[in-house]
Design a protein around this motif. Structure first.
Motif, mmCIF file in Angstrom:
data_model
loop_
_atom_site.group_PDB
_atom_site.id
_atom_site.type_symbol
_atom_site.label_atom_id
_atom_site.label_comp_id
_atom_site.label_asym_id
_atom_site.label_seq_id
_atom_site.Cartn_x
_atom_site.Cartn_y
_atom_site.Cartn_z
ATOM 1 N N LEU A 12 0.732 -1.100 0.110
ATOM 2 C CA LEU A 12 -0.010 -0.129 -0.015
ATOM 3 C C LEU A 12 0.779 1.159 0.065
ATOM 4 N N LEU A 13 2.103 1.329 0.825
ATOM 5 C CA LEU A 13 2.982 2.297 0.769
ATOM 6 C C LEU A 13 3.424 2.640 -0.714
ATOM 7 N N LEU A 14 3.870 1.473 -1.368
ATOM 8 C CA LEU A 14 4.494 1.624 -2.720
ATOM 9 C C LEU A 14 3.286 2.268 -3.694
ATOM 10 N N SER A 15 2.086 1.837 -3.454
ATOM 11 C CA SER A 15 0.957 2.129 -4.360
ATOM 12 C C SER A 15 0.698 3.732 -4.233
ATOM 13 N N LEU A 16 0.750 4.148 -2.531
ATOM 14 C CA LEU A 16 0.624 5.551 -2.386
ATOM 15 C C LEU A 16 1.719 6.299 -2.999
ATOM 16 N N PHE A 17 2.885 6.048 -3.024
ATOM 17 C CA PHE A 17 4.022 6.556 -3.582
ATOM 18 C C PHE A 17 3.809 6.985 -5.104
ATOM 19 N N GLY A 18 3.167 5.697 -5.637
ATOM 20 C CA GLY A 18 3.036 5.758 -7.181
ATOM 21 C C GLY A 18 1.776 6.350 -7.477
ATOM 22 N N ASN A 19 0.971 6.525 -6.712
ATOM 23 C CA ASN A 19 -0.375 7.329 -6.985
ATOM 24 C C ASN A 19 -0.104 8.901 -6.876
ATOM 25 N N ILE A 20 0.789 9.055 -5.921
ATOM 26 C CA ILE A 20 1.121 10.562 -5.719
ATOM 27 C C ILE A 20 1.989 11.218 -6.947
ATOM 28 N N LEU A 21 2.999 10.141 -7.424
ATOM 29 C CA LEU A 21 3.840 10.547 -8.565
ATOM 30 C C LEU A 21 3.039 10.652 -9.844
ATOM 31 N N ALA A 22 1.952 9.736 -9.880
ATOM 32 C CA ALA A 22 1.180 9.734 -11.271
ATOM 33 C C ALA A 22 0.440 11.229 -11.200
ATOM 34 N N TRP A 23 -0.158 11.542 -9.901
ATOM 35 C CA TRP A 23 -0.844 12.513 -9.728
ATOM 36 C C TRP A 23 0.072 13.778 -10.041
ATOM 37 N N ALA A 24 1.090 13.960 -9.708
ATOM 38 C CA ALA A 24 1.808 15.079 -10.010
ATOM 39 C C ALA A 24 2.724 15.026 -11.140
ATOM 40 N N SER A 25 2.694 14.083 -11.933
ATOM 41 C CA SER A 25 3.302 13.704 -13.239
ATOM 42 C C SER A 25 3.165 14.730 -13.985
ATOM 43 N N PRO A 26 4.289 15.614 -14.715
ATOM 44 C CA PRO A 26 4.168 16.338 -15.909
ATOM 45 C C PRO A 26 4.467 15.814 -17.278
ATOM 46 N N SER A 27 4.608 14.433 -17.143
ATOM 47 C CA SER A 27 5.174 13.886 -18.520
ATOM 48 C C SER A 27 4.477 12.371 -18.576
ATOM 49 N N MET A 28 4.479 11.940 -19.674
ATOM 50 C CA MET A 28 3.885 10.607 -19.962
ATOM 51 C C MET A 28 5.055 9.433 -19.385
ATOM 52 N N TRP A 29 6.150 9.876 -19.421
ATOM 53 C CA TRP A 29 7.324 9.001 -18.919
ATOM 54 C C TRP A 29 7.316 8.826 -17.502
ATOM 55 N N ALA A 63 5.058 5.924 -12.651
ATOM 56 C CA ALA A 63 4.489 5.940 -11.567
ATOM 57 C C ALA A 63 3.618 4.599 -11.457
ATOM 58 N N LYS A 64 2.795 4.234 -12.843
ATOM 59 C CA LYS A 64 1.937 3.257 -12.870
ATOM 60 C C LYS A 64 2.453 1.849 -12.441
ATOM 61 N N VAL A 65 3.826 1.711 -13.092
ATOM 62 C CA VAL A 65 4.603 0.492 -12.740
ATOM 63 C C VAL A 65 4.763 0.624 -11.340
ATOM 64 N N ILE A 66 5.091 1.445 -10.541
ATOM 65 C CA ILE A 66 4.975 1.360 -9.064
ATOM 66 C C ILE A 66 3.765 1.004 -8.383
ATOM 67 N N CYS A 67 2.706 1.290 -9.123
ATOM 68 C CA CYS A 67 1.419 1.221 -8.599
ATOM 69 C C CYS A 67 1.136 -0.332 -8.457
ATOM 70 N N VAL A 68 1.807 -1.140 -9.291
ATOM 71 C CA VAL A 68 1.750 -2.471 -9.424
ATOM 72 C C VAL A 68 1.615 -3.326 -8.092
ATOM 73 N N ALA A 69 2.484 -2.616 -7.345
ATOM 74 C CA ALA A 69 2.512 -3.335 -6.047
ATOM 75 C C ALA A 69 1.371 -3.622 -5.533
ATOM 76 N N ASN A 70 0.270 -2.606 -5.638
ATOM 77 C CA ASN A 70 -1.109 -2.810 -5.079
ATOM 78 C C ASN A 70 -1.753 -3.950 -5.426
ATOM 79 N N THR A 71 -1.549 -4.603 -6.492
ATOM 80 C CA THR A 71 -2.353 -5.650 -6.986
ATOM 81 C C THR A 71 -2.275 -6.958 -6.281
ATOM 82 N N ALA A 72 -1.027 -7.006 -5.508
ATOM 83 C CA ALA A 72 -0.910 -8.127 -4.478
ATOM 84 C C ALA A 72 -1.908 -8.231 -3.208
#
Length: 176
Positions: free
Chosen positions: A71-88, A93-102
């Motif tokens: 959940l912490l990794l997902s939290l970080f990934g979602n904050i990063l995705a939200w603040a993201s200025p670029s597609m890269w 960030a979305k790759v980091i959010c994959v941690a939440n799938t478990a």
């Protein structure tokens, strides 16, 4: 069991809210529909690899700790995705959010650990199926509605991040 129902509902709500806004967010960042499909495929592939790893870690360590770290990794990934200025950065960030799938899988194995018999766990899983369906429908309607607002992506990420923070807080309280 009520806590598990709550955690699973929050997880499903976050997932489908993200589904509802992802297309709009990617297009606003300059991505294409191909990028959306590629990102979804990559996330699914990484999820297939990550779930057994998280399951193995939960067998070796405390299951609640592994869920909290996911959940912490997902939290970080979602904050990063939200603040993201670029597609890269968004893709990273979305790759980091994959941690939440478990999280769903680990919560369901917690159900089997807590239930005294197979019949009891079967009843819980039947309720979880209905509960998941309701949370999914509610989340997709809510996420789609929120996405229509001018700052809808911001509102949706605030909802997702809030759900994750509540889940982490609940697990920490239950653990202590």
């Amino acid at each position: 069991m009520l806590i598990i129902y709550l955690l699973i509902a929050l997880d499903v709500l976050s997932f489908v809210t993200n589904l509802a806004i992802q297309t709009k967010h990617v297009l606003l960042l300059g991505g294409s529909f191909f990028a959306i499909g590629l990102l979804g495929s990559l996330s699914s592939l990484l999820s297939v690899v990550w779930r057994p790893i998280a399951g193995h870690l939960s067998d070796q360590k405390n299951k609640q700790d592994v869920i909290i770290w996911c959940l912490l990794l997902s939290l970080f990934g979602n904050i990063l995705a939200w603040a993201s200025p670029s597609m890269w950065l968004y893709s990273t960030a979305k790759v980091i959010c994959v941690a939440n799938t478990a999280v769903q899988t680990l919560l369901k194995t917690t159900v089997t650990d807590l239930c005294a018999s197979d019949e009891e766990s079967s009843k819980v899983f039947n309720k979880l199926g209905a509960f998941n369906s309701i949370a999914f429908l509610f989340g997709i309607v809510l996420g789609s509605h929120i996405a229509d607002y001018e700052r809808g992506i911001d509102y949706a990420y605030l909802l997702i991040i809030s759900n994750i923070v509540v889940s982490i807080g609940t697990l920490i309280i239950v653990k202590s």
